[in-house]
Motif scaffolding. Structure first.
Motif, PDB file in Angstrom:
ATOM      1  N   UNK A  81       0.847  -1.192   0.000  1.00 41.83           N
ATOM      2  CA  UNK A  81       0.000   0.000   0.000  1.00 41.83           C
ATOM      3  C   UNK A  81       0.884   1.245   0.000  1.00 41.83           C
ATOM      4  N   UNK A  82       0.246   2.393   0.024  1.00 42.69           N
ATOM      5  CA  UNK A  82       0.948   3.655   0.233  1.00 42.69           C
ATOM      6  C   UNK A  82       0.632   4.146   1.632  1.00 42.69           C
ATOM      7  N   UNK A  83       1.667   4.462   2.389  1.00 48.81           N
ATOM      8  CA  UNK A  83       1.523   5.089   3.704  1.00 48.81           C
ATOM      9  C   UNK A  83       2.352   6.360   3.675  1.00 48.81           C
ATOM     10  N   UNK A  84       1.732   7.470   3.956  1.00 44.76           N
ATOM     11  CA  UNK A  84       2.411   8.763   3.906  1.00 44.76           C
ATOM     12  C   UNK A  84       3.056   8.985   2.535  1.00 44.76           C
ATOM     13  N   UNK A  85       2.396   8.478   1.484  1.00 44.08           N
ATOM     14  CA  UNK A  85       2.887   8.650   0.127  1.00 44.08           C
ATOM     15  C   UNK A  85       4.077   7.782  -0.234  1.00 44.08           C
ATOM     16  N   UNK A  86       4.389   6.806   0.606  1.00 49.65           N
ATOM     17  CA  UNK A  86       5.541   5.933   0.386  1.00 49.65           C
ATOM     18  C   UNK A  86       5.077   4.480   0.255  1.00 49.65           C
ATOM     19  N   UNK A  87       5.714   3.706  -0.626  1.00 48.26           N
ATOM     20  CA  UNK A  87       5.379   2.278  -0.690  1.00 48.26           C
ATOM     21  C   UNK A  87       5.595   1.619   0.664  1.00 48.26           C
ATOM     22  N   UNK A  88       4.605   0.851   1.103  1.00 46.48           N
ATOM     23  CA  UNK A  88       4.622   0.210   2.412  1.00 46.48           C
ATOM     24  C   UNK A  88       4.274  -1.260   2.244  1.00 46.48           C
TER      25      UNK A  88
END
Length: 134
Positions: free
Chosen positions: A42-49
């Motif tokens: 997913x994206x978390x804070x605009x970063x791949x997570x």
């Protein structure tokens, strides 16, 4: 890969994309090797997570204000980065208690990075062990 995540990777400089795609592949390889189940990307804070059940989430990113490095982020309230420091010393550069910095102009110690990622992805089953079982 979900289009929103692919768009993030596509926006990175070529070297950063290469490094972070190696990190991403390592996450999926570890999940399969240790039979950890599906990886939630997913994206978390605009970063791949990346997250697997029973693990601690791992994020990764390249930042324009620090263009010579990519970062692999770990939950700062875990023992993960302090364990990496204890086990690997100055093999990695660290950012406080939350990240490993990977220099784009240096080889990636991929085997050791995979070990660190595997510890994060199995964190809740090993967090009680000294040095997370290392």
């Amino acid at each position: 890969m979900e289009p929103r995540i692919a768009k993030i990777f596509d926006a990175y400089p070529e070297k950063a994309t290469f490094v972070l795609m190696q990190c991403r592949q390592a996450v999926f390889d570890i999940a399969q090797e240790y039979e950890l189940g599906a990886v939630e990307e997913t994206l978390k804070w605009g970063e791949p997570s990346y997250f697997v059940k029973g693990g601690s989430a791992v994020r990764m990113n390249w930042k324009p204000n620090q263009p010579d490095c990519c970062f692999v982020f770990f939950h700062c309230q875990t023992k993960l980065v302090s364990t990496f420091r204890e086990v690997y010393g100055d093999l990695f550069e660290y950012q406080g208690k939350r990240a490993i910095a990977l220099r784009l102009d240096a080889p990636i110690p991929l085997d050791q990075l995979k070990h660190c990622l595997s510890l994060a992805m199995r964190y809740h089953s090993i967090k009680h062990l000294p040095l997370l079982g290392c």
